[in-house]
Design an enzyme around this catalytic site. Structure first.
Site, PDB file in Angstrom:
ATOM      1  N   HIS A 147       0.851  -1.198   0.000  1.00  0.00           N
ATOM      2  CA  HIS A 147       0.000   0.000   0.000  1.00  0.00           C
ATOM      3  C   HIS A 147       0.891   1.254   0.000  1.00  0.00           C
ATOM      4  O   HIS A 147       0.703   2.167  -0.792  1.00  0.00           O
ATOM      5  CB  HIS A 147      -0.916  -0.038   1.226  1.00  0.00           C
ATOM      6  N   GLU A 148       1.894   1.258   0.878  1.00  0.00           N
ATOM      7  CA  GLU A 148       2.777   2.428   0.963  1.00  0.00           C
ATOM      8  C   GLU A 148       3.605   2.589  -0.312  1.00  0.00           C
ATOM      9  O   GLU A 148       3.814   3.696  -0.796  1.00  0.00           O
ATOM     10  CB  GLU A 148       3.700   2.329   2.180  1.00  0.00           C
TER      11      GLU A 148
END
Lengths: 308, 200
Positions: A147-148
């Site tokens: 996600h990051e």
């Protein structure tokens, strides 16, 4: 090659709706920013001064904010020897995403969270707190780091900084408009017209600020959805991220707010908002509500399993 | 990625780059004859195993195919999952017949059946194992996304665990100079990602 790679059931479909909403939001932002710029030019010289000040502020934000944030938050870069598992996860995801490896940092804090910083892929940093490393299983941690990394791939920090530039200009005018007021529309001998110009431009700026605030929050939420989706596409395990979000949200609400306030400023880049939950108005939130994120991930899992 | 993609946060996982896997079948001859680095007789392919019935049956079919084609050369196939959740399919030649060609054909059979099934973007790397005169392991890693090779040499005494360790960067850079002409090397050194705990 690309055509064969995405044929059949394996690839996730496109999320046209999400992209359309994001595009509409950006378009509306540009429209109201154009209004603001128009007013600034109409009032003349000191309007331009504000523009220059804002440009300088933004440059600082773009080039120094990650260093400032890292300095004030106690974020420390870790070597592969110190955190082999975290590095291993990030490295494999970088191969998968075909991006250079960002700096990997750990924040010594028990609050479980993770975030990405940096204006470009080259200068990107991903950071996880000690709490999240202890709490999540490897697969869940991989989902969170993916996600990051999607934030990095999508250049979200840069997009959000640029998108909020004129909102910053508007807020400067609202805050310091009366101070600059003397300069608006001429300078010596405040005429009635000059005073009116000051009031009009402050009123317009206030309106622009209010609208752009809501639009920016909407944009931020859409980019969270995009990052969740990117994580699912990157790892092929949407449910691992969903499980991580469930675990994280469970603890976020139990964390005492005294601790949370110290990290308030970083909220936009966290994977889950660092505030105690007050779902009073989703309109003002920079992260989408958990149920919506889980539902989106569930749809992706169904696509993957071929049951959608 | 274009401006529009950046603005709308659109992102697709890349499929495999044009295939340069077979470059290893000429490069190993140089390694063997000029640098005393022998093939260890094993190779592996790493990919993300999707937890879907379709993917599992693809893998099962493929394993059968590789076993059948490897029958003549005696290549053995084994599958295992690592602690990061990636799946390794390990191909081993019988002792005394460490043919890199057979291994490359086997690895290629695996990767192309994954691609044909529509899962090409799940491929991570292929790894070929070698060992030097002191019997230290040397790995050549092929990155499917980039279509480039790079060497990975765990420093002697480390690399057995998946927890990471020291890598012998000097040795890796020497290898780049030694076989860089035969093997298309990854030009960006920061993409020479290590793989700790390689099961071959």
């Amino acid at each position: 090659m690309a055509a064969t790679a995405h044929k059949g059931h394996a690839a996730f479909g496109k999320d046209t709706g999400l992209q359309a909403r994001m595009f509409l939001t950006l378009f509306l932002l540009v429209v109201i920013y154009a209004v603001l710029v128009g007013v600034l030019f109409a009032v003349g010289a000191s309007g331009l001064t504000i523009l220059v000040v804002a440009l300088a502020l933004m440059a600082m934000q773009v080039f120094a904010s990650d260093k400032i944030a890292m300095g004030t938050m106690g974020v420390k870069e870790v070597s592969p020897a110190e955190e082999p598992e975290l590095h291993g996860i990030v490295e494999r995801l970088c191969v998968q995403a075909d991006i250079p490896k960002p700096r990997v940092c750990v924040m010594e804090h028990q609050m479980p969270n993770a975030f990405a910083m940096g204006r470009s892929r080259k200068s990107a940093t991903v950071c996880a707190t000690r709490g999240i490393l202890e709490m999540l299983s490897p697969a869940e941690l991989e989902g969170v780091m993916a996600h990051e990394l999607t934030h990095v791939v999508n250049r979200d920090v840069m997009v959000m900084t640029l998108a909020s530039f004129f909102a910053m200009v508007a807020s400067l005018i609202v805050q310091f408009g009366f101070f600059f007021g003397g300069g608006f529309g001429g300078g010596y001998g405040r005429s009635r017209e000059a005073e009116e110009a000051v009031f009009v431009s402050i009123a317009v700026a206030a309106a622009v600020y209010a609208i752009s605030f809501l639009l920016l929050r909407a944009l931020s939420r859409y980019r969270e959805f995009a990052a969740d989706r990117g994580s699912a596409v990157l790892t092929g395990r949407p449910s691992a991220l969903a499980s991580a979000l469930l675990k994280l949200s469970g603890t976020m609400e139990r964390i005492p707010s005294r601790d949370l306030r110290t990290v308030e400023g970083m909220s936009a880049f966290f994977i889950v908002p660092a505030r105690a939950k007050s779902s009073l108005m989703n309109l003002f939130a920079d992260h989408p509500p958990l149920e919506q994120r889980l539902a989106a991930l569930q749809r992706l899992e169904a696509q993957l399993q071929g049951t959608a | 990625m274009g401006l529009l993609d950046a603005l709308t946060g659109r992102h697709q996982v890349k499929g495999p780059a044009p295939d340069r896997l077979f470059a290893i079948t000429t490069a190993y001859i140089t390694l063997q004859s000029e640098h005393g680095i022998e093939p260890a007789g094993s190779a592996a392919i790493v990919f993300q195993a999707l937890a879907t019935s379709d993917f599992e049956s693809t893998i099962k079919d493929m394993e059968e195919v590789v076993k059948a084609t490897g029958g003549e050369s005696g290549t053995q196939v084994a599958t295992q999952d690592d602690s990061y959740g990636y799946r390794w399919m390990v191909l081993r030649n019988p002792a005394g017949a460490p043919s890199v060609e057979d291994l490359a054909v086997g690895i290629n059979a695996v990767s192309s059946s994954i691609e044909t099934a529509g899962y090409g973007e799940r491929l991570l790397c292929a790894v070929f194992a070698f060992s030097d005169a002191q019997r230290h392991p040397i790995y050549c890693i092929y990155n499917y996304k980039r279509g480039f090779w790079y060497p990975f040499v765990p420093a002697p005494g480390s690399g057995g665990s998946s927890d990471g360790g020291e890598r012998s960067t000097e040795r890796e850079l020497q290898l780049k100079a030694q076989i860089g002409n035969e093997l298309p090397m990854e030009p960006e050194l920061e993409r020479w990602f290590p793989l700790w705990g390689i099961p071959i």
